[in-house]
Design an enzyme around this catalytic site. Sequence first.
Site, PDB file in Angstrom:
ATOM      1  N   TYR A   1     -11.873   1.771  -8.274  1.00 20.70           N
ATOM      2  CA  TYR A   1     -10.564   1.160  -8.522  1.00 20.70           C
ATOM      3  C   TYR A   1     -10.270   0.865  -9.991  1.00 20.70           C
ATOM      4  CZ  TYR A   1      -8.575   1.013  -3.878  1.00 20.70           C
ATOM      5  OH  TYR A   1      -7.978   1.377  -2.698  1.00 20.70           O
TER       6      TYR A   1
ATOM      7  N   HIS B   1     -16.313   3.107  -2.862  1.00 19.63           N
ATOM      8  CA  HIS B   1     -14.852   3.105  -2.976  1.00 19.63           C
ATOM      9  C   HIS B   1     -14.378   2.000  -3.926  1.00 19.63           C
ATOM     10  CE1 HIS B   1     -11.276   5.147  -1.966  1.00 19.63           C
ATOM     11  NE2 HIS B   1     -10.655   4.052  -1.566  1.00 19.63           N
TER      12      HIS B   1
ATOM     13  N   CYS C   1      -8.995   4.669 -10.891  1.00 17.57           N
ATOM     14  CA  CYS C   1      -7.650   5.117 -10.459  1.00 17.57           C
ATOM     15  C   CYS C   1      -6.587   4.081 -10.781  1.00 17.57           C
ATOM     16  CB  CYS C   1      -7.647   5.530  -8.993  1.00 17.57           C
ATOM     17  SG  CYS C   1      -7.599   4.184  -7.812  1.00 17.57           S
TER      18      CYS C   1
ATOM     19  N   CYS D   1     -10.532  10.669  -2.840  1.00 16.25           N
ATOM     20  CA  CYS D   1     -11.761   9.909  -3.108  1.00 16.25           C
ATOM     21  C   CYS D   1     -12.354   9.296  -1.846  1.00 16.25           C
ATOM     22  CB  CYS D   1     -11.496   8.801  -4.107  1.00 16.25           C
ATOM     23  SG  CYS D   1     -10.088   9.078  -5.150  1.00 16.25           S
TER      24      CYS D   1
ATOM     25  N   GLU E   1      -0.186   6.562   4.100  1.00  9.37           N
ATOM     26  CA  GLU E   1      -1.167   6.118   5.093  1.00  9.37           C
ATOM     27  C   GLU E   1      -0.643   6.333   6.513  1.00  9.37           C
ATOM     28  OE1 GLU E   1      -0.966   4.563   2.094  1.00  9.37           O
ATOM     29  OE2 GLU E   1      -3.062   4.913   1.553  1.00  9.37           O
TER      30      GLU E   1
ATOM     31  N   THR F   1      -5.630   6.594   4.504  1.00 10.58           N
ATOM     32  CA  THR F   1      -5.098   7.218   3.289  1.00 10.58           C
ATOM     33  C   THR F   1      -5.244   8.740   3.353  1.00 10.58           C
ATOM     34  OG1 THR F   1      -5.600   5.301   1.946  1.00 10.58           O
ATOM     35  CG2 THR F   1      -5.415   7.368   0.778  1.00 10.58           C
TER      36      THR F   1
ATOM     37  N   CYS G   1      -1.726   7.426  -5.908  1.00 11.65           N
ATOM     38  CA  CYS G   1      -3.035   7.726  -5.300  1.00 11.65           C
ATOM     39  C   CYS G   1      -3.131   9.204  -4.956  1.00 11.65           C
ATOM     40  CB  CYS G   1      -3.158   6.876  -4.030  1.00 11.65           C
ATOM     41  SG  CYS G   1      -4.476   7.359  -2.928  1.00 11.65           S
TER      42      CYS G   1
ATOM     43  N   GLU H   1      -1.616  -2.104  -1.687  1.00 13.66           N
ATOM     44  CA  GLU H   1      -2.742  -1.160  -1.664  1.00 13.66           C
ATOM     45  C   GLU H   1      -3.860  -1.659  -2.581  1.00 13.66           C
ATOM     46  OE1 GLU H   1      -5.413   1.979  -1.805  1.00 13.66           O
ATOM     47  OE2 GLU H   1      -4.403   1.220  -3.584  1.00 13.66           O
TER      48      GLU H   1
HETATM   49 FE1  SF4 Z   1      -6.395   6.516  -3.853  1.00 15.67          FE
HETATM   50 FE2  SF4 Z   1      -7.696   5.250  -5.771  1.00 15.67          FE
HETATM   51 FE3  SF4 Z   1      -8.605   5.178  -3.255  1.00 15.67          FE
HETATM   52 FE4  SF4 Z   1      -8.708   7.434  -4.739  1.00 15.67          FE
HETATM   53  S1  SF4 Z   1      -9.806   5.502  -5.104  1.00 15.67           S
HETATM   54  S2  SF4 Z   1      -8.098   7.267  -2.614  1.00 15.67           S
HETATM   55  S3  SF4 Z   1      -6.825   7.298  -5.904  1.00 15.67           S
HETATM   56  S4  SF4 Z   1      -6.682   4.303  -4.021  1.00 15.67           S
HETATM   57 FE    FE Z   2      -7.201   3.206  -1.775  1.00 16.78          FE
END
Ligand code: SF4
Ligand code: FE
Length: 480
Positions: free
Chosen positions: A295, A291, A298, A102, A256, A189, A98, A442
């Site tokens: 996913y 958010h 990422c 974001c 985190e 995060t 990660c 996560e």
């Molecule tokens: Fe991390 Fe993915 Fe969340 Fe971005 S979207 S903060 S890379 S878990």
């Molecule tokens: Fe996340």
Amino acid sequence: MKTGAEYIDSLRKLKINVYALGEKIEDITEHPLLKPHINAVALTYDLAHNPQFEDLVTATSHLTGKKINRFTHIHQSTEDLIKKVKMLRMIAQRTGSCFQRCVGFDALNALYSTTYEMDQALGTNYHQRFLKFLLYVQENDLVSAGSMTDPKGDRGLRPSQQPDPDQYVHIVSTNDDGIIIKGAKVHQTGIVNSHEMLIMPTVAMSEQDRDYAVACAVPTDAPGVIHIFGRQTNDERKLGGEIDQGNARYGIVGGEALTVLENVFVPWDRVFMAGEYQFTGMLVERFAAYHRQNYGGCKGGVSDVVIGAVATLAEYNGVAKASHIRDKITEMIHLVETLYGGSIACSAEGRPTKSGAYLVDTMLANVVKQNVSRYIYEIGRLAHDIAGGLIATLPAEKDLHHQEIGKYVKKYFTGVDQVPAEYRIRVARLIENMTGGTAQVESMHGAGSPQAQRVMILRQANLEHKKKLAQYLCGILNEC
Ligand code: SF4
Ligand code: FE
């Protein structure tokens, strides 16, 4: 736009109060537990200066017309939303973990459109204040943490019903200069290597919860802010050695922390909601949708690395051509591309909000995240199946390099003849790191636990319409 090195320099200047493993950290940029996470965020800065990725990682500010890092941008089109997903997959393919930035990106976008609509409905002036803060973030190329999740205490009680009022962040008092807030945010995060935290309510509030309807920006090193860094699977391996970490440069997921807000003062120009409980639902839902959109990007990129790792290990094991291995890898690819397809779809189906900023299709974004909470486990299961038991039983890096016994580790952990045992161990450790615990949790709970998506999916499904479709076809209704 800052470079990665300039970002790390800017962190050194913060007077941030971080504890890890029972000790206060003097210099966050030098601490072995934090370094990998900082490296991952630094890459989001460096890639913006790389001509090959400029189109994805930079954008044009709609406020100033200047070129900015996309992580500080407000989406102006579905093209912007799609580029976001492509950018996330591309970066995750390079970090295998990660890169944290974001969350604040999504918080900026959710606050942008919500403050606009709040002002229209209630005659407040939050949007202008927010624009000033956004400009500051864009001009200084800052990282904001998206601080949404409260500890929540007894989950069966509303914020205002909790025996301990601090289980949700709340306004303790207000004066001419600003507000004082108290409480905590959990699972934060990237917060210990962020410049700002964007505090938002974690659930839709009712009138009794008015004091808990608060959104604001707080510097991560403001007086009264204390960060307590969380542990991850095998994190002691970061304290020495490299191979055993699997991904020493970028670590596992985002790093985190529990962030305590002990009577923190926030000046009015950084307050974007103070009691307008009617708009908490909109803010939470928009942030969550942005958010959840991410996913398939990422986790898609991270899973590309897992697929590459198991394909490599299968070669080193001499089984790459076995039909069942190829079939399992095909299944992993199929799962990843399904996730990615969902993220692209919710972006392509995005719509402008009243503010002009674009929001994803919230139904499809929730579906993507729901799929991630399952498929990442299936991808991990297939990776474990292909990799074999060595990912759970390998001797340590110190044994590999040991004067007396190292030769045995090398001899008996060699697969195909042409590949050094160390390569086989390295790739096995990477698979262990990426599929061995923290990363899966996560994927399950990041961007909201699965049940949160199911609530949204059912709420948006228009079940009545589906019932009418059926009732029309079987002759109960004459029209639908
Ligand atoms: Fe991390 Fe993915 Fe969340 Fe971005 S979207 S903060 S890379 S878990
Ligand atoms: Fe996340």
